[in-house]
Design a protein around this motif. Structure first.
Motif, mmCIF file in Angstrom:
data_model
loop_
_atom_site.group_PDB
_atom_site.id
_atom_site.type_symbol
_atom_site.label_atom_id
_atom_site.label_comp_id
_atom_site.label_asym_id
_atom_site.label_seq_id
_atom_site.Cartn_x
_atom_site.Cartn_y
_atom_site.Cartn_z
ATOM 1 N N GLY A 19 -18.965 -103.839 33.380
ATOM 2 C CA GLY A 19 -20.186 -103.389 34.029
ATOM 3 C C GLY A 19 -21.051 -102.508 33.159
ATOM 4 N N THR A 20 -20.597 -102.205 31.947
ATOM 5 C CA THR A 20 -21.398 -101.450 30.980
ATOM 6 C C THR A 20 -21.327 -102.147 29.634
ATOM 7 O OG1 THR A 20 -19.504 -100.028 30.457
ATOM 8 C CG2 THR A 20 -21.042 -99.232 32.129
ATOM 9 N N ASP A 21 -22.359 -101.945 28.796
ATOM 10 C CA ASP A 21 -22.340 -102.547 27.470
ATOM 11 C C ASP A 21 -21.706 -101.597 26.464
ATOM 12 O OD1 ASP A 21 -24.272 -100.651 26.817
ATOM 13 O OD2 ASP A 21 -25.935 -102.066 26.842
ATOM 14 N N SER A 22 -21.761 -101.950 25.193
ATOM 15 C CA SER A 22 -21.089 -101.160 24.152
ATOM 16 C C SER A 22 -21.682 -99.769 23.990
ATOM 17 C CB SER A 22 -21.150 -101.900 22.815
ATOM 18 O OG SER A 22 -22.506 -102.145 22.442
ATOM 19 N N ILE A 27 -24.907 -102.468 33.243
ATOM 20 C CA ILE A 27 -25.396 -103.850 33.158
ATOM 21 C C ILE A 27 -26.523 -104.094 34.156
ATOM 22 C CG2 ILE A 27 -24.750 -106.284 33.440
ATOM 23 C CD1 ILE A 27 -23.804 -105.023 30.833
ATOM 24 N N ASN A 28 -26.546 -103.347 35.248
ATOM 25 C CA ASN A 28 -27.672 -103.471 36.180
ATOM 26 C C ASN A 28 -29.000 -103.146 35.504
ATOM 27 O OD1 ASN A 28 -25.864 -104.001 38.359
ATOM 28 N ND2 ASN A 28 -27.220 -102.912 39.755
ATOM 29 N N TRP A 35 -27.902 -110.729 31.105
ATOM 30 C CA TRP A 35 -27.375 -111.473 32.243
ATOM 31 C C TRP A 35 -27.272 -112.958 31.910
ATOM 32 C CZ3 TRP A 35 -31.574 -109.213 36.007
ATOM 33 C CH2 TRP A 35 -31.309 -107.855 36.249
ATOM 34 N N ALA A 36 -28.323 -113.481 31.288
ATOM 35 C CA ALA A 36 -28.359 -114.909 30.965
ATOM 36 C C ALA A 36 -27.224 -115.286 30.018
ATOM 37 C CB ALA A 36 -29.705 -115.273 30.350
ATOM 38 N N GLU A 37 -26.909 -114.412 29.078
ATOM 39 C CA GLU A 37 -25.844 -114.701 28.114
ATOM 40 C C GLU A 37 -24.502 -114.890 28.808
ATOM 41 O OE1 GLU A 37 -23.863 -112.709 24.065
ATOM 42 O OE2 GLU A 37 -25.651 -111.824 24.994
ATOM 43 N N VAL A 38 -24.210 -114.004 29.765
ATOM 44 C CA VAL A 38 -22.947 -114.118 30.508
ATOM 45 C C VAL A 38 -22.944 -115.381 31.365
ATOM 46 C CG1 VAL A 38 -21.580 -113.104 32.378
ATOM 47 C CG2 VAL A 38 -22.410 -111.671 30.502
ATOM 48 N N LEU A 39 -24.011 -115.608 32.098
ATOM 49 C CA LEU A 39 -24.068 -116.782 32.972
ATOM 50 C C LEU A 39 -24.015 -118.076 32.169
ATOM 51 C CD1 LEU A 39 -26.764 -115.541 35.527
ATOM 52 C CD2 LEU A 39 -24.275 -115.623 35.843
ATOM 53 N N ASP A 54 -18.909 -107.641 41.600
ATOM 54 C CA ASP A 54 -19.782 -106.500 41.341
ATOM 55 C C ASP A 54 -19.198 -105.474 40.388
ATOM 56 O OD1 ASP A 54 -17.968 -105.179 42.978
ATOM 57 O OD2 ASP A 54 -19.500 -104.329 44.307
ATOM 58 N N SER A 55 -18.060 -105.789 39.761
ATOM 59 C CA SER A 55 -17.611 -104.986 38.628
ATOM 60 C C SER A 55 -18.456 -105.299 37.401
ATOM 61 C CB SER A 55 -16.130 -105.262 38.331
ATOM 62 O OG SER A 55 -15.910 -106.656 38.147
ATOM 63 N N TRP A 56 -19.258 -106.388 37.487
ATOM 64 C CA TRP A 56 -20.224 -106.737 36.429
ATOM 65 C C TRP A 56 -21.620 -106.308 36.898
ATOM 66 C CZ3 TRP A 56 -23.517 -111.495 36.139
ATOM 67 C CH2 TRP A 56 -24.225 -111.554 34.920
ATOM 68 N N VAL A 57 -22.324 -107.142 37.602
ATOM 69 C CA VAL A 57 -23.622 -106.783 38.182
ATOM 70 C C VAL A 57 -23.448 -106.466 39.656
ATOM 71 C CG1 VAL A 57 -25.859 -107.723 38.893
ATOM 72 C CG2 VAL A 57 -25.084 -108.031 36.552
ATOM 73 N N ARG A 58 -24.134 -105.437 40.130
ATOM 74 C CA ARG A 58 -24.109 -105.061 41.538
ATOM 75 C C ARG A 58 -25.443 -105.465 42.166
ATOM 76 N NH1 ARG A 58 -23.290 -100.866 38.675
ATOM 77 N NH2 ARG A 58 -25.125 -99.766 39.507
ATOM 78 N N PRO A 59 -25.526 -106.648 42.747
ATOM 79 C CA PRO A 59 -26.807 -107.081 43.327
ATOM 80 C C PRO A 59 -27.335 -106.117 44.380
ATOM 81 C CG PRO A 59 -25.320 -108.945 43.097
ATOM 82 C CD PRO A 59 -24.509 -107.721 42.805
ATOM 83 N N GLY A 60 -26.433 -105.464 45.112
ATOM 84 C CA GLY A 60 -26.864 -104.539 46.154
ATOM 85 C C GLY A 60 -27.540 -103.293 45.630
#
Length: 335
Positions: A19-22, A27-28, A35-39, A54-60
């Motif tokens: 959920g965070t980068d380096s 990531i939100n 996002w596109a790279e992961v998808l 949602d441990s990656w992106v949290r849409p909420g």
């Protein structure tokens, strides 16, 4: 028409994407290209759909504009996002329950904006510091819901029912992920919770892998399948090799591809069909190249487990299954 091996919707869990980068940025807050790279990576692994874990992106927690940007990104990549899994945000947390409840409502709203069919939630809480020290966090006991606490149980029922009504208004299924030592930690307790909530669109996510991996005595997986699948509407699927030496009180588990672990998913799915299950599936795996193993799990399901034709006998589920019409369409049809 009933689903078949060819068209059964299967999502990839995104557990292996942080959920965070380096740099420590959430990531939100990342550029849409991140996002596109992961998808794209998930799509190239062979998946048509992703479970928005949602441990990656949290849409909420995305603003309206950023949520629209996320939706556009997924559409540009060409991958479906039919499910959001909101994890470790228990609505009966002692201090954070109100925030978690509000977050869950926002997640349902986000799911509606994204065109999702399912939101999966649970009662499990954050991994403890001691669990974080382990190679496999489940080898150390974590949070436990209070056994026999009628007030806590009642709060779980009323708050999840509130979420379920919100989800129903949006034409979304709410699925409750089974997890050890919570009120969704045994088959009997999980079924009772769904029955007490009493909403057609609220069912179980029978993530039995969460239970068979424990280093202690467990319920027989066949009994759990028989009890929980009639009340299930979504399914996180993973497996573990398990060894028991009861005389020495020794229990050892480790993650395994679905075809190699303790649960016989070929047998389990026959039971699922016999009780009317038609839910979306999600393949998961912890450790190593998790995405590749989840992709192999999808191939195993399509090749060996799922029905090859739609002419099979389908039983009747105790809860609503997928492909629901939005509430507005239902209301229009009733006039």
């Amino acid at each position: 028409m009933a689903y078949t091996a060819e068209n059964w919707p299967i999502t990839a869990a995104l557990l292996q994407f942080p959920g965070t980068d380096s740099t420590g940025r959430d990531i939100n807050d990342a550029d849409a290209s991140v996002w596109a790279e992961v998808l794209q990576e998930v799509k190239e692994a062979g998946f048509a759909n992703a479970d928005l874990t949602d441990s990656w992106v949290r849409p909420g927690d995305l603003s309206k504009d950023r949520l629209a940007e996320f939706k556009q990104t997924a559409e540009h990549v060409g991958i479906g996002t039919p499910v959001i899994s909101a994890i470790r945000r228990s609505v009966i947390h002692t201090t954070d329950w109100a925030d978690n409840l509000a977050y869950s409502h926002r997640t349902i709203d986000a799911a509606a904006e994204l065109g999702c069919e399912v939101v999966s939630i649970g009662l499990h809480q954050a991994i403890t510091p001691e669990q974080q020290k382990q190679l496999w966090f489940w080898t150390v006991e974590g949070y436990k819901d209070p056994v026999g606490d009628k007030e806590a149980w009642g709060n779980a029922v009323s708050r999840i029912r509130d979420l379920g009504k919100h989800a129903a208004d949006a034409g979304i299924l709410l699925s409750l992920e089974m997890y050890e030592d919570t009120y969704l930690g045994t088959s009997d307790s999980s079924v009772q919770l769904v029955q007490d909530i009493g909403l057609d669109n609220v069912g179980l996510n029978p993530d039995l892998g969460n239970l068979i991996r424990l280093h202690r005595p467990i319920e027989d997986w066949r009994e759990m399948v028989a009890k929980t699948l009639p009340y299930s509407n979504y399914w996180h699927m993973k497996n573990y090799i398990r060894d028991e030496d009861v005389a020495r009180d020794s229990y050892i588990t480790m993650p395994a591809p679905m075809e190699s672990g303790l649960i016989n998913y070929r047998e389990a799915f026959k039971v699922a069909l016999s009780v009317g299950f038609q839910g979306i599936l999600c393949t998961e795996h912890y450790g190593g190249d998790g995405l590749s193993v989840t992709a192999s799990n999808q191939e195993y399901l399509r090749r060996h487990v799922l029905p090859k034709s739609a002419g099979y006998e389908l039983g009747k589920s105790e809860v609503a299954q997928g492909r629901q019409q939005p509430a507005a369409a239902l209301a229009g049809a009733a006039k």
